[in-house]
Design a protein around this motif. Structure first.
Motif, PDB file in Angstrom:
ATOM      1  N   LEU A  12       0.863  -1.181   0.000  1.00  0.00           N
ATOM      2  CA  LEU A  12       0.000   0.000   0.000  1.00  0.00           C
ATOM      3  C   LEU A  12       0.895   1.224   0.000  1.00  0.00           C
ATOM      4  O   LEU A  12       1.636   1.462   0.963  1.00  0.00           O
ATOM      5  CB  LEU A  12      -0.888  -0.001   1.237  1.00  0.00           C
ATOM      6  CG  LEU A  12      -1.674  -1.296   1.514  1.00  0.00           C
ATOM      7  CD1 LEU A  12      -2.466  -1.176   2.797  1.00  0.00           C
ATOM      8  CD2 LEU A  12      -2.583  -1.628   0.343  1.00  0.00           C
ATOM      9  N   VAL A  13       0.845   1.995  -1.076  1.00  0.00           N
ATOM     10  CA  VAL A  13       1.701   3.167  -1.226  1.00  0.00           C
ATOM     11  C   VAL A  13       0.824   4.407  -1.181  1.00  0.00           C
ATOM     12  O   VAL A  13      -0.154   4.526  -1.941  1.00  0.00           O
ATOM     13  CB  VAL A  13       2.489   3.107  -2.550  1.00  0.00           C
ATOM     14  CG1 VAL A  13       3.364   4.344  -2.699  1.00  0.00           C
ATOM     15  CG2 VAL A  13       3.343   1.845  -2.606  1.00  0.00           C
ATOM     16  N   GLY A  14       1.170   5.317  -0.297  1.00  0.00           N
ATOM     17  CA  GLY A  14       0.401   6.558  -0.191  1.00  0.00           C
ATOM     18  C   GLY A  14       0.990   7.458   0.871  1.00  0.00           C
ATOM     19  O   GLY A  14       1.869   7.055   1.646  1.00  0.00           O
ATOM     20  N   PRO A  15       0.538   8.691   0.915  1.00  0.00           N
ATOM     21  CA  PRO A  15       1.066   9.653   1.898  1.00  0.00           C
ATOM     22  C   PRO A  15       0.679   9.275   3.318  1.00  0.00           C
ATOM     23  O   PRO A  15      -0.205   8.433   3.539  1.00  0.00           O
ATOM     24  CB  PRO A  15       0.426  10.976   1.462  1.00  0.00           C
ATOM     25  CG  PRO A  15      -0.801  10.579   0.720  1.00  0.00           C
ATOM     26  CD  PRO A  15      -0.494   9.274   0.052  1.00  0.00           C
ATOM     27  N   PRO A  16       1.314   9.897   4.302  1.00  0.00           N
ATOM     28  CA  PRO A  16       0.972   9.583   5.698  1.00  0.00           C
ATOM     29  C   PRO A  16      -0.453  10.012   6.029  1.00  0.00           C
ATOM     30  O   PRO A  16      -0.985  10.979   5.487  1.00  0.00           O
ATOM     31  CB  PRO A  16       1.990  10.412   6.496  1.00  0.00           C
ATOM     32  CG  PRO A  16       3.097  10.720   5.539  1.00  0.00           C
ATOM     33  CD  PRO A  16       2.464  10.810   4.190  1.00  0.00           C
ATOM     34  N   GLY A  17      -1.076   9.275   6.942  1.00  0.00           N
ATOM     35  CA  GLY A  17      -2.380   9.651   7.449  1.00  0.00           C
ATOM     36  C   GLY A  17      -3.563   9.178   6.653  1.00  0.00           C
ATOM     37  O   GLY A  17      -4.696   9.549   6.962  1.00  0.00           O
ATOM     38  N   ALA A  21      -2.914  15.106   2.567  1.00  0.00           N
ATOM     39  CA  ALA A  21      -3.617  14.058   1.840  1.00  0.00           C
ATOM     40  C   ALA A  21      -4.422  13.169   2.777  1.00  0.00           C
ATOM     41  O   ALA A  21      -5.467  12.648   2.408  1.00  0.00           O
ATOM     42  CB  ALA A  21      -2.605  13.203   1.058  1.00  0.00           C
ATOM     43  N   GLY A  22      -3.919  12.986   4.014  1.00  0.00           N
ATOM     44  CA  GLY A  22      -4.609  12.135   4.964  1.00  0.00           C
ATOM     45  C   GLY A  22      -5.433  12.936   5.946  1.00  0.00           C
ATOM     46  O   GLY A  22      -5.855  14.059   5.661  1.00  0.00           O
ATOM     47  N   VAL A  23      -5.643  12.347   7.120  1.00  0.00           N
ATOM     48  CA  VAL A  23      -6.485  13.000   8.131  1.00  0.00           C
ATOM     49  C   VAL A  23      -5.777  13.072   9.482  1.00  0.00           C
ATOM     50  O   VAL A  23      -6.430  13.268  10.514  1.00  0.00           O
ATOM     51  CB  VAL A  23      -7.825  12.233   8.278  1.00  0.00           C
ATOM     52  CG1 VAL A  23      -8.657  12.377   7.018  1.00  0.00           C
ATOM     53  CG2 VAL A  23      -7.583  10.765   8.618  1.00  0.00           C
ATOM     54  N   ARG A  24      -4.455  12.911   9.483  1.00  0.00           N
ATOM     55  CA  ARG A  24      -3.750  12.893  10.762  1.00  0.00           C
ATOM     56  C   ARG A  24      -3.799  14.257  11.454  1.00  0.00           C
ATOM     57  O   ARG A  24      -4.080  14.351  12.646  1.00  0.00           O
ATOM     58  CB  ARG A  24      -2.309  12.441  10.521  1.00  0.00           C
ATOM     59  CG  ARG A  24      -1.519  12.192  11.788  1.00  0.00           C
ATOM     60  CD  ARG A  24      -0.236  11.468  11.467  1.00  0.00           C
ATOM     61  NE  ARG A  24      -0.507  10.123  10.978  1.00  0.00           N
ATOM     62  CZ  ARG A  24       0.403   9.342  10.372  1.00  0.00           C
ATOM     63  NH1 ARG A  24       1.614   9.827  10.162  1.00  0.00           N
ATOM     64  NH2 ARG A  24       0.093   8.137   9.988  1.00  0.00           N
ATOM     65  N   GLY A  58       6.412  13.110  -0.543  1.00  0.00           N
ATOM     66  CA  GLY A  58       6.152  12.034   0.394  1.00  0.00           C
ATOM     67  C   GLY A  58       4.937  12.278   1.250  1.00  0.00           C
ATOM     68  O   GLY A  58       4.408  11.358   1.880  1.00  0.00           O
ATOM     69  N   MET A  59       4.453  13.518   1.296  1.00  0.00           N
ATOM     70  CA  MET A  59       3.261  13.858   2.069  1.00  0.00           C
ATOM     71  C   MET A  59       2.019  13.899   1.205  1.00  0.00           C
ATOM     72  O   MET A  59       0.948  14.323   1.660  1.00  0.00           O
ATOM     73  CB  MET A  59       3.452  15.219   2.744  1.00  0.00           C
ATOM     74  CG  MET A  59       4.668  15.294   3.652  1.00  0.00           C
ATOM     75  SD  MET A  59       4.596  14.134   5.031  1.00  0.00           S
ATOM     76  CE  MET A  59       3.259  14.836   5.970  1.00  0.00           C
ATOM     77  N   ILE A 104      -0.886  -1.351  -4.688  1.00  0.00           N
ATOM     78  CA  ILE A 104      -2.166  -0.668  -4.521  1.00  0.00           C
ATOM     79  C   ILE A 104      -1.855   0.732  -4.005  1.00  0.00           C
ATOM     80  O   ILE A 104      -1.248   0.887  -2.952  1.00  0.00           O
ATOM     81  CB  ILE A 104      -3.094  -1.403  -3.535  1.00  0.00           C
ATOM     82  CG1 ILE A 104      -3.416  -2.810  -4.060  1.00  0.00           C
ATOM     83  CG2 ILE A 104      -4.367  -0.620  -3.300  1.00  0.00           C
ATOM     84  CD1 ILE A 104      -4.278  -3.627  -3.123  1.00  0.00           C
ATOM     85  N   THR A 105      -2.259   1.746  -4.766  1.00  0.00           N
ATOM     86  CA  THR A 105      -1.967   3.129  -4.372  1.00  0.00           C
ATOM     87  C   THR A 105      -3.128   3.696  -3.569  1.00  0.00           C
ATOM     88  O   THR A 105      -4.301   3.443  -3.855  1.00  0.00           O
ATOM     89  CB  THR A 105      -1.726   4.003  -5.613  1.00  0.00           C
ATOM     90  OG1 THR A 105      -2.874   3.953  -6.464  1.00  0.00           O
ATOM     91  CG2 THR A 105      -0.505   3.524  -6.375  1.00  0.00           C
ATOM     92  N   MET A 106      -2.774   4.474  -2.555  1.00  0.00           N
ATOM     93  CA  MET A 106      -3.757   5.180  -1.721  1.00  0.00           C
ATOM     94  C   MET A 106      -3.374   6.653  -1.768  1.00  0.00           C
ATOM     95  O   MET A 106      -2.531   7.110  -0.989  1.00  0.00           O
ATOM     96  CB  MET A 106      -3.732   4.631  -0.291  1.00  0.00           C
ATOM     97  CG  MET A 106      -4.047   3.132  -0.225  1.00  0.00           C
ATOM     98  SD  MET A 106      -3.794   2.422   1.415  1.00  0.00           S
ATOM     99  CE  MET A 106      -5.021   3.306   2.355  1.00  0.00           C
ATOM    100  N   ASP A 107      -3.988   7.406  -2.705  1.00  0.00           N
ATOM    101  CA  ASP A 107      -3.511   8.743  -3.032  1.00  0.00           C
ATOM    102  C   ASP A 107      -3.999   9.823  -2.075  1.00  0.00           C
ATOM    103  O   ASP A 107      -3.491  10.931  -2.092  1.00  0.00           O
ATOM    104  CB  ASP A 107      -3.945   9.109  -4.457  1.00  0.00           C
ATOM    105  CG  ASP A 107      -3.295   8.193  -5.480  1.00  0.00           C
ATOM    106  OD1 ASP A 107      -2.088   7.955  -5.353  1.00  0.00           O
ATOM    107  OD2 ASP A 107      -4.003   7.713  -6.368  1.00  0.00           O
ATOM    108  N   GLY A 108      -4.980   9.567  -1.260  1.00  0.00           N
ATOM    109  CA  GLY A 108      -5.457  10.587  -0.333  1.00  0.00           C
ATOM    110  C   GLY A 108      -6.961  10.759  -0.418  1.00  0.00           C
ATOM    111  O   GLY A 108      -7.652  10.092  -1.198  1.00  0.00           O
TER     112      GLY A 108
END
Length: 824
Positions: free
Chosen positions: A379-384, A566-569, A637-638, A515-519
């Motif tokens: 799983l590749v994607g930014p933090p959070g 990109a995430g919700v952290r 990377g974020m 599998i990409t998780m782009d945000g």
């Protein structure tokens, strides 16, 4: 009796000397002892011995002419041989005749000179009489004295080892070499055959040489025997001491009520545990061999500790323990949807895995070919964005155990494959330890931060060690260095997480399903906050839904202007801060509030008082208000982010030498690829700028291209079209539209080439308030992965030539815009 007297043979030797003395004597043959000159031996008289004693005394009485029991007769003592007659003996004198303590007749004989046994002769009594030739010793020479000295030292050495100190004094007083040699008759280490050989050797030097050889051999045997005896004694003492200590320890444990654990770790305990454990046959055989080695090893040996630790590790591994998967596809999808919003790609993949797994189980094809049914996903994607928490949800949906392996910063190959167990502090690798922690052979194993695995020249390459772990064709025989046994990992469902795809080694990436998780979009963030973040943070702040609520407008304001990720952290942290502020207000603050104003409704207008002013506001219009600034899109990377590229120029200094074409200065910590994109953009405008109203002379000065946030390294070809737009804006004096952003690689002929990260870049454009985005025409298929709400909020225009971007991205100016439009 004339025959018993000394007589000389009538002949003479070569020198004219007389020959040796010959005497007629009765013979006493002994079977159990060899008597040498100088020895005094007591004998119990049997019939042959009594006959020899009587004959000798009778001959002595006849010779002396007196009839007395005190007469000392002489006889010849010779060894009795089984296969032949003895050839030598000693002439012995009868010292005393009497009885033993039990009443049996006995005699004491003193041995004198050597004699060679000749032919038989007649004599008185029933004894056998022979002709005995008396032998004299050779004169003492210097060599004989040297041999005697050496032999005496060897004899004393043997006596010292036996602690026979009184005998040592007697030996020290012996000065005659012949007497010293014949004293060997008392030596207990000489055999009867060796003593007989000494008896038959008349030459003193020859006797000493034989004795020296035999005594040396005996000393060597004594040294070996003493060493063996000392080792045995030390071992016995150690065993006795250990036995005593163990008995004391058992008594102490019994008093403490712990006597049931006293046999734990023993050989018998390991054997019983191995017999009861569920192990593959090859593993059991190897473990039993190690138990045999443990049984032979000493408790003080380091190998004993290694073997015990190894056996404990083998017994803790769940070799054949598995959990039963849930094959209900609908229930699994419900669990995934309840735990995470969106992420349809990952959820679909897990549901597909379950569907195939269920069908194979129903048809009895679960382990065809000896392979398991695990999978390897990255799983590749930014933090959070929920990569790590997704692993827990997948495990819960499958009904499997979950275990996490943190790989960030790992630089030692032994962390993956384990250490050789002969090393001090050796441990199995993280994969084996994770299986042990999970307690089953088919857990969901999350390899966290796989893109941050390092390597150095001294401790190997952990990424290379992961190749076997994550290769479905090989991991059914994974071999850990510590275990040195084949471990089946094919049933493990591996989920790897990474922030950046480029730092994952290509060989490792080839073995995993990407599998990409782009945000998340703004709507996604609001939904996640409402479903997951708000309940969790409200519980942590000890608040209830009746005490505090947040409106959707407040959540949108938090997602749009207080965070830009990109995430919700960060959104999660801000919600925690809001609830802490509300909890403080309800509990009564130092300002005098009594906490009676519940329930609290937090609206958009209340956020400034709780969190301060918004940190992120649309700045595209402000930044692009002047010519020479264009808005690009990039992936970090974020996640996705907007990238402003600024261009400026200054006239050429006449003092500078003309190099042709002006100069280009690049700042902003750009990488090599991005620097090449700037050179290409400038070359393209110098060649084709006239099509857009660009005077080549305007590009002949000193051009400065800057990408802000200079402390952040930047690289990549996708800023090419943005650089062309910024330079064109600078040269024509036409600002770039504030609602436009772009991405794409440019060639020297103005072609726009495809790039990566389209989804993340479009999400970043939406967050930044951009409404129009130019992307390469060949990236148009990537729009299928972009959420519909993002495409509805943006006008995405695929282009194949940079002229298409310049025709629409620049603000219109009278007299120039029509020309640009015509060219386009």
């Amino acid at each position: 009796m004339a025959d018993s007297a000394d007589r000389r043979s009538p002949g003479t030797d070569a020198a004219g000397a007389e020959t040796a003395t010959v005497r007629n004597l009765p013979v006493l043959s002994l079977t159990d002892v060899v008597v040498l000159p100088g020895m005094v031996v007591p004998l119990e008289l049997d019939e042959p011995a009594q006959a020899a004693i009587d004959a000798a005394r009778a001959a002595a009485t006849e010779t002396s002419g007196t009839d007395s029991d005190d007469s000392k007769g002489e006889l010849l003592i010779a060894p009795r041989l089984a296969d032949r007659y003895a050839t030598h003996g000693v002439v012995a004198t009868i010292e005393q005749v009497g009885r033993m303590a039990g009443g049996a007749p006995a005699a004491v004989l003193r041995a004198g000179r050597r004699a060679r046994i000749g032919v038989g002769v007649s004599g008185p009594g029933a004894a056998l009489w022979v002709e005995a030739e008396l032998l004299d010793d050779e004169p003492v020479t210097e060599r004989t004295r040297t041999l005697a000295t050496e032999y005496k030292s060897l004899v004393i050495a043997t006596l010292q080892k036996r602690d026979a100190w009184q005998v040592i004094d007697t030996v020290e007083k012996m000065t005659d070499p012949s007497t010293l040699a014949d004293a060997s008759g008392w030596a207990p280490y000489l055999t009867g055959e060796q003593k007989r050989q000494i008896l038959e050797t008349a030459d003193v030097a020859a006797r000493l040489e034989l004795l020296i050889e035999w005594t040396r051999a005996h000393l060597a045997e004594m040294d070996v025997a003493e060493k063996i005896r000392d080792d045995v004694r030390e071992g016995m003492e150690r065993n006795q001491r250990e036995f005593l200590l163990r008995q004391q320890l058992a008594a102490i444990r019994k008093e403490l009520g712990e006597d049931g654990e006293q046999e734990k770790g023993s050989v018998a305990d390991f054997r019983s545990r191995l017999e009861a454990a569920e192990l593959p046959e090859k593993v059991r055989e190897q473990a039993l061999r190690e138990v045999d080695r443990l049984e032979r090893a000493s408790d003080q040996s380091p190998e004993s500790g290694w073997i015990r630790t190894w056996l404990d590790t083998v017994l803790e591994i769940p070799w054949l323990v598995t959990t039963t998967d849930h094959h209900d596809v609908t229930a699994a999808r419900a669990v995934l949807d309840a735990d995470h919003h969106g992420l349809d790609d990952v959820k679909d993949r897990i549901v597909e895995y379950l569907a195939v797994r269920g069908r194979r189980a129903a048809r009895g094809l679960e382990l065809v070919g000896g392979r398991g049914s695990g999978a390897v996903l990255v799983l590749v994607g930014p933090p959070g964005v929920g990569k790590t928490s997704l692993g827990e949800s997948v495990a819960r949906a499958l009904g499997r155990k979950f275990v996490r392996v943190a790989l960030g910063g790992v630089r030692d190959e032994a962390e993956i494959r384990g250490h050789r167990r002969t090393y001090v502090g050796a441990l199995p690798g993280r994969i084996v330890r994770a299986l042990t922690e999970a307690g089953s052979r088919n857990p969901v194993m999350l390899l966290d931060e796989i893109d941050k695995v390092g390597a150095d020249g001294y401790r190997g390459d952990p990424a290379a060690a992961l190749l076997e772990v994550l290769d479905p064709a090989q991991n059914h025989t994974f071999r850990d260095h510590y275990l040195d046994l084949d471990l089946d990992l094919s049933d493990v469902l591996f989920l790897a997480t990474a922030n950046v795809l480029e730092t994952i080694p290509s060989a490792l990436l080839d073995r995993m399903e990407l599998i990409t998780m782009d945000g998340y979009t703004e709507d996604d963030k609001v939904a996640i906050a409402r479903s997951h973040l708000l309940p969790r943070q409200r519980e942590r702040a000890a608040l209830t839904a009746d005490e505090v609520t947040l409106t959707d407008e407040a959540l949108r304001e938090l997602a749009a202007n207080y965070t830009r990720e990109a995430g919700v952290r960060q959104l999660d942290r801000l919600l925690a801060k809001v609830f802490r502020k509300v909890a403080t207000r309800l509990s009564g603050s130092p300002s005098g509030n009594d906490g009676s104003d519940a329930p609290v409704v937090v609206d958009q207008a209340d956020l400034r008082g709780l969190l301060g002013r918004p940190r992120f506001l649309p700045e595209t219009a402000e930044r692009t208000a002047v010519p020479g600034v264009a808005t690009g899109l990039a992936v970090t990377g974020m996640g996705g982010d907007v990238l402003f590229i600024e261009a400026n120029t200054a006239p050429r200094d006449d003092s500078e030498p003309r190099r042709g074409g002006g100069s280009l200065t690049l700042t902003g910590q750009l990488g090599d690829v991005m620097k090449e994109s700037a050179q290409i953009a400038l070359s393209y405008l110098r060649s084709h700028g006239h099509r857009f109203g660009v005077d080549p002379a305007d590009l002949d000065g000193r051009i400065h291209l800057h990408v802000p946030a200079g402390a952040v390294p930047k690289d990549g070809p996708s800023a090419g079209v943005t650089m062309v737009t910024a330079l064109t804006s600078l040269a024509t004096g036409r600002p770039v539209r504030s609602d436009v952003a772009m991405t794409g690689e440019v060639t020297l002929n103005g072609r726009v080439l495809p790039i990566g990260g389209v989804k993340q870049k479009l999400l970043a454009a939406q967050r930044a308030g951009v409404t129009t985005v130019f992307i390469p025409a060949r990236n148009e298929p990537d729009l299928d992965d972009v959420p519909r709400e993002v495409l509805d909020a943006l006008t995405v225009k695929p282009v194949a030539d940079v002229a298409d971007i310049l025709a629409e991205a620049l603000e219109p100016i009278a007299g120039v815009d029509s020309e640009v439009a015509r060219v386009a």
